[in-house]
Design a protein around this motif. Structure first.
Motif, PDB file in Angstrom:
ATOM      1  N   MET A  60       0.842  -1.193   0.000  1.00 28.15           N
ATOM      2  CA  MET A  60       0.000   0.000   0.000  1.00 28.15           C
ATOM      3  C   MET A  60       0.881   1.248   0.000  1.00 28.15           C
ATOM      4  SD  MET A  60      -3.365  -0.237   0.068  1.00 28.15           S
ATOM      5  CE  MET A  60      -4.646  -1.506   0.292  1.00 28.15           C
ATOM      6  N   THR A  61       0.686   2.107  -0.986  1.00 31.20           N
ATOM      7  CA  THR A  61       1.332   3.419  -0.988  1.00 31.20           C
ATOM      8  C   THR A  61       0.355   4.515  -0.588  1.00 31.20           C
ATOM      9  OG1 THR A  61       0.968   3.413  -3.391  1.00 31.20           O
ATOM     10  CG2 THR A  61       3.196   2.915  -2.609  1.00 31.20           C
ATOM     11  N   ASP A  62      -0.935   4.218  -0.689  1.00 32.75           N
ATOM     12  CA  ASP A  62      -1.964   5.182  -0.280  1.00 32.75           C
ATOM     13  C   ASP A  62      -3.139   4.409   0.311  1.00 32.75           C
ATOM     14  OD1 ASP A  62      -3.820   7.178   0.067  1.00 32.75           O
ATOM     15  OD2 ASP A  62      -3.494   8.103  -1.883  1.00 32.75           O
ATOM     16  N   PRO A  63      -3.047   4.083   1.619  1.00 37.81           N
ATOM     17  CA  PRO A  63      -4.103   3.280   2.255  1.00 37.81           C
ATOM     18  C   PRO A  63      -5.497   3.889   2.139  1.00 37.81           C
ATOM     19  CG  PRO A  63      -2.170   3.436   3.663  1.00 37.81           C
ATOM     20  CD  PRO A  63      -1.947   4.395   2.535  1.00 37.81           C
ATOM     21  N   ALA A  64      -5.576   5.194   2.045  1.00 42.09           N
ATOM     22  CA  ALA A  64      -6.894   5.834   1.952  1.00 42.09           C
ATOM     23  C   ALA A  64      -7.628   5.439   0.676  1.00 42.09           C
ATOM     24  CB  ALA A  64      -6.737   7.354   2.012  1.00 42.09           C
ATOM     25  N   LYS A  65      -6.877   5.152  -0.373  1.00 39.59           N
ATOM     26  CA  LYS A  65      -7.483   4.761  -1.653  1.00 39.59           C
ATOM     27  C   LYS A  65      -7.758   3.259  -1.709  1.00 39.59           C
ATOM     28  CE  LYS A  65      -5.501   8.469  -4.479  1.00 39.59           C
ATOM     29  NZ  LYS A  65      -4.607   8.794  -5.622  1.00 39.59           N
ATOM     30  N   GLY A  66      -7.107   2.489  -0.852  1.00 41.80           N
ATOM     31  CA  GLY A  66      -7.325   1.056  -0.845  1.00 41.80           C
ATOM     32  C   GLY A  66      -7.022   0.407  -2.187  1.00 41.80           C
ATOM     33  N   LEU A  67      -7.927  -0.458  -2.623  1.00 39.07           N
ATOM     34  CA  LEU A  67      -7.725  -1.158  -3.891  1.00 39.07           C
ATOM     35  C   LEU A  67      -7.931  -0.253  -5.104  1.00 39.07           C
ATOM     36  CD1 LEU A  67      -9.481  -4.596  -3.178  1.00 39.07           C
ATOM     37  CD2 LEU A  67      -7.046  -4.042  -3.062  1.00 39.07           C
ATOM     38  N   SER A 114       0.659  -0.485  -4.917  1.00 41.33           N
ATOM     39  CA  SER A 114       1.727  -0.330  -5.903  1.00 41.33           C
ATOM     40  C   SER A 114       2.541  -1.610  -5.986  1.00 41.33           C
ATOM     41  CB  SER A 114       2.637   0.856  -5.540  1.00 41.33           C
ATOM     42  OG  SER A 114       1.911   2.067  -5.573  1.00 41.33           O
ATOM     43  N   ALA A 115       3.188  -1.792  -7.133  1.00 37.15           N
ATOM     44  CA  ALA A 115       3.987  -2.994  -7.385  1.00 37.15           C
ATOM     45  C   ALA A 115       5.470  -2.630  -7.440  1.00 37.15           C
ATOM     46  CB  ALA A 115       3.560  -3.650  -8.698  1.00 37.15           C
ATOM     47  N   PHE A 116       6.289  -3.484  -6.846  1.00 37.95           N
ATOM     48  CA  PHE A 116       7.727  -3.281  -6.803  1.00 37.95           C
ATOM     49  C   PHE A 116       8.437  -4.583  -7.151  1.00 37.95           C
ATOM     50  CE2 PHE A 116       5.617  -0.639  -3.670  1.00 37.95           C
ATOM     51  CZ  PHE A 116       6.183   0.617  -3.841  1.00 37.95           C
ATOM     52  N   PRO A 135      14.799   0.643  -4.225  1.00 34.24           N
ATOM     53  CA  PRO A 135      15.062   1.859  -4.998  1.00 34.24           C
ATOM     54  C   PRO A 135      13.877   2.224  -5.889  1.00 34.24           C
ATOM     55  CG  PRO A 135      16.336   0.009  -5.852  1.00 34.24           C
ATOM     56  CD  PRO A 135      15.723  -0.456  -4.568  1.00 34.24           C
ATOM     57  N   ILE A 136      13.716   3.520  -6.138  1.00 38.04           N
ATOM     58  CA  ILE A 136      12.560   3.976  -6.911  1.00 38.04           C
ATOM     59  C   ILE A 136      12.544   3.373  -8.314  1.00 38.04           C
ATOM     60  CG2 ILE A 136      12.239   6.120  -5.629  1.00 38.04           C
ATOM     61  CD1 ILE A 136      13.723   7.566  -7.877  1.00 38.04           C
ATOM     62  N   GLU A 137      13.732   3.012  -8.833  1.00 44.19           N
ATOM     63  CA  GLU A 137      13.760   2.415 -10.170  1.00 44.19           C
ATOM     64  C   GLU A 137      13.192   0.995 -10.183  1.00 44.19           C
ATOM     65  OE1 GLU A 137      18.170   2.391  -8.730  1.00 44.19           O
ATOM     66  OE2 GLU A 137      16.427   3.730  -8.653  1.00 44.19           O
ATOM     67  N   ASN A 138      12.830   0.448  -9.005  1.00 44.64           N
ATOM     68  CA  ASN A 138      12.201  -0.866  -8.935  1.00 44.64           C
ATOM     69  C   ASN A 138      10.685  -0.789  -8.758  1.00 44.64           C
ATOM     70  OD1 ASN A 138      14.844  -1.771  -9.053  1.00 44.64           O
ATOM     71  ND2 ASN A 138      14.592  -3.317  -7.470  1.00 44.64           N
ATOM     72  N   LEU A 139      10.134   0.416  -8.849  1.00 40.70           N
ATOM     73  CA  LEU A 139       8.680   0.561  -8.875  1.00 40.70           C
ATOM     74  C   LEU A 139       8.183   0.173 -10.265  1.00 40.70           C
ATOM     75  CD1 LEU A 139       5.933   1.714  -7.720  1.00 40.70           C
ATOM     76  CD2 LEU A 139       6.627   3.907  -8.755  1.00 40.70           C
ATOM     77  N   LEU A 140       7.245  -0.758 -10.325  1.00 39.84           N
ATOM     78  CA  LEU A 140       6.671  -1.183 -11.602  1.00 39.84           C
ATOM     79  C   LEU A 140       5.462  -0.308 -11.933  1.00 39.84           C
ATOM     80  CD1 LEU A 140       6.792  -5.089 -11.202  1.00 39.84           C
ATOM     81  CD2 LEU A 140       8.384  -3.646 -12.490  1.00 39.84           C
ATOM     82  N   GLY A 141       5.489   0.285 -13.104  1.00 35.74           N
ATOM     83  CA  GLY A 141       4.410   1.196 -13.468  1.00 35.74           C
ATOM     84  C   GLY A 141       4.453   2.437 -12.600  1.00 35.74           C
ATOM     85  N   LYS A 142       3.275   3.002 -12.371  1.00 30.93           N
ATOM     86  CA  LYS A 142       3.176   4.181 -11.513  1.00 30.93           C
ATOM     87  C   LYS A 142       2.622   3.781 -10.153  1.00 30.93           C
ATOM     88  CE  LYS A 142       2.125   7.139 -15.509  1.00 30.93           C
ATOM     89  NZ  LYS A 142       1.090   8.023 -16.129  1.00 30.93           N
ATOM     90  N   GLU A 143       2.785   4.670  -9.182  1.00 33.30           N
ATOM     91  CA  GLU A 143       2.150   4.435  -7.887  1.00 33.30           C
ATOM     92  C   GLU A 143       0.650   4.240  -8.088  1.00 33.30           C
ATOM     93  OE1 GLU A 143       2.708   6.957  -4.578  1.00 33.30           O
ATOM     94  OE2 GLU A 143       4.906   6.863  -4.624  1.00 33.30           O
ATOM     95  N   GLY A 144       0.103   3.245  -7.411  1.00 30.13           N
ATOM     96  CA  GLY A 144      -1.326   2.999  -7.476  1.00 30.13           C
ATOM     97  C   GLY A 144      -1.757   2.024  -8.559  1.00 30.13           C
TER      98      GLY A 144
END
Length: 381
Positions: A169-176, A181-183, A219-228
């Motif tokens: 979870m990068t933004d728990p308020a938004k939930g699913l 986010s995927a890493f 590292p931020i370069e291991n974030l897949l796609g965008k946050e959320g």
């Protein structure tokens, strides 16, 4: 009518030969020891099986869904561990393909292709199994890193994997709805350690482990796609993973049926082979009918996937649910055909029975699949 291509049939024959000569003879020993078989990883890597789903430039053939299912089924006839490893690898290659940019795909696929590294899919948590929305693992951006805290559990291959697509979870308020986010978590990352490894009933060659994240750095370069976009990425791979798990179950059951038939021909009671008795014949016939029905559905859906047919989630749930439940039914009947011997560890049927049980839970329980199917049908009508 669906038929395998000439190339697919050649791949299947190669896998079958490998199963008979090298993988099958190791299956019982791996089950007894419960130790991860690095020698099997080496065999699969040397023969290009773990690389099959990769693009050609990384040593694969870009195997489609049908081919991945076919190889998974064939491997499972002889060695559940080998099939499990391919299912996991195919799923994670799909995740990285869907979510990764060109630089990420190149970086990670090079390692999977040339270095024969293996992967694990890190989604499940102690309080978030079927209910993904209950996920507690949190990822917070801090400069050039994400800091993760939480615990994953039952992660197949987690204790031995080099690369672990992981969801937090990068933004728990938004939930699913945009909060996941995927890493890609890498082995040896600061703050990441392996916790408890479970003592499983079956599929004992691939460890199911707890992953502990205590201020773990990705590292931020291991974030897949965008946050959320994590849930979107995970769901994008779900049809493939359901189908490979279903084919995995079919292979286990086919191996059990093959063994039961040979045993019935040789086992003599009341002066004749038990295969001569109608009760045994009917049981064998029922096992074969169930397998062929499940196999026909599964490969039909795999073909639909490869043809780009939209909205097949309901069909993939049908195929996975039917195949996994029939796998257990067939393996139980195979135990019964062997009678008391089927209950003994000197014979492979009780191992196959235990291995088949895992298919009921991997990639969603039967109850969750039925829920998906009902929603799919009600939405269409």
């Amino acid at each position: 009518m669906f038929e395998f291509t000439e190339e697919q049939r050649m791949i299947r024959e190669t896998v079958r030969k490998l199963g008979v000569e090298k993988l099958g003879p190791r299956a019982s020993e791996v089950d007894k020891s419960g130790e991860f078989p690095w020698d099997i990883v080496k065999i699969l890597g040397e023969n290009g099986i773990l690389q099959l789903p990769l693009p050609e430039k990384y040593g694969g053939i870009g195997a489609d869904t049908t081919t991945s299912c076919m190889v998974s089924e064939e491997l499972a006839r002889f060695c559940t561990t080998s099939s499990n490893l391919l299912c996991i690898q195919a799923s994670n290659i799909k995740v990285i393909s869907l979510g990764g940019n060109e630089s990420q795909r190149d970086r990670f696929f090079q390692r999977l292709g040339k270095e024969n590294q293996i992967t694990a899919f890190a989604l499940t948590e102690p309080g978030a199994g079927s209910d993904v929305g209950a996920m507690k693992t949190r990822a917070v951006r801090c400069g050039d890193f994400y800091i993760l805290n939480g615990t994953k559990c039952f992660i197949s291959g987690g204790a031995v994997a080099d690369l672990l697509p992981l969801f937090a979870m990068t933004d728990p308020a938004k939930g699913l709805k945009g909060g996941v986010s995927a890493f890609v978590l890498e082995k040896g990352a600061p703050g990441f350690k392996i916790g408890k490894t479970e003592e499983k009933m079956g599929s004992r060659g691939v460890p199911a482990s707890e992953l502990v994240l205590e201020d773990a750095q990705i590292p931020i370069e291991n974030l897949l796609g965008k946050e959320g976009e994590g849930l979107k990425i995970a769901l994008g791979a779900i049809n493939l993973t359901r189908l490979t798990v279903g084919s995995h179950g079919l292979g286990i059951a086919q191996g059990a049926l093959d063994y039961a038939i040979e045993y019935a021909k040789q086992r003599v009671q009341f002066g004749k082979p038990i295969a001569a008795f109608q009760g045994i014949q009917f049981k064998i016939a029922d096992m074969a009918m169930q397998l062929e029905a499940a196999r026909s559905l599964l490969y039909r859906v795999a073909f639909m996937s490869d043809q780009g047919v939209p909205d097949i989630e309901g069909f993939s749930s049908m195929a996975k649910c039917l195949a996994s439940e029939i796998s257990v039914n067939v393996c139980l009947d195979a135990v019964k055909i062997l009678g008391g011997y089927g209950y003994m560890k000197d014979y492979p049927q009780e191992r196959r029975m235990r291995d088949a049980m895992s298919c009921l839970f991997m990639e969603g329980t039967g109850e969750i699949q039925r829920q998906n199917i009902a929603r799919f049908l009600l939405k269409k009508s």
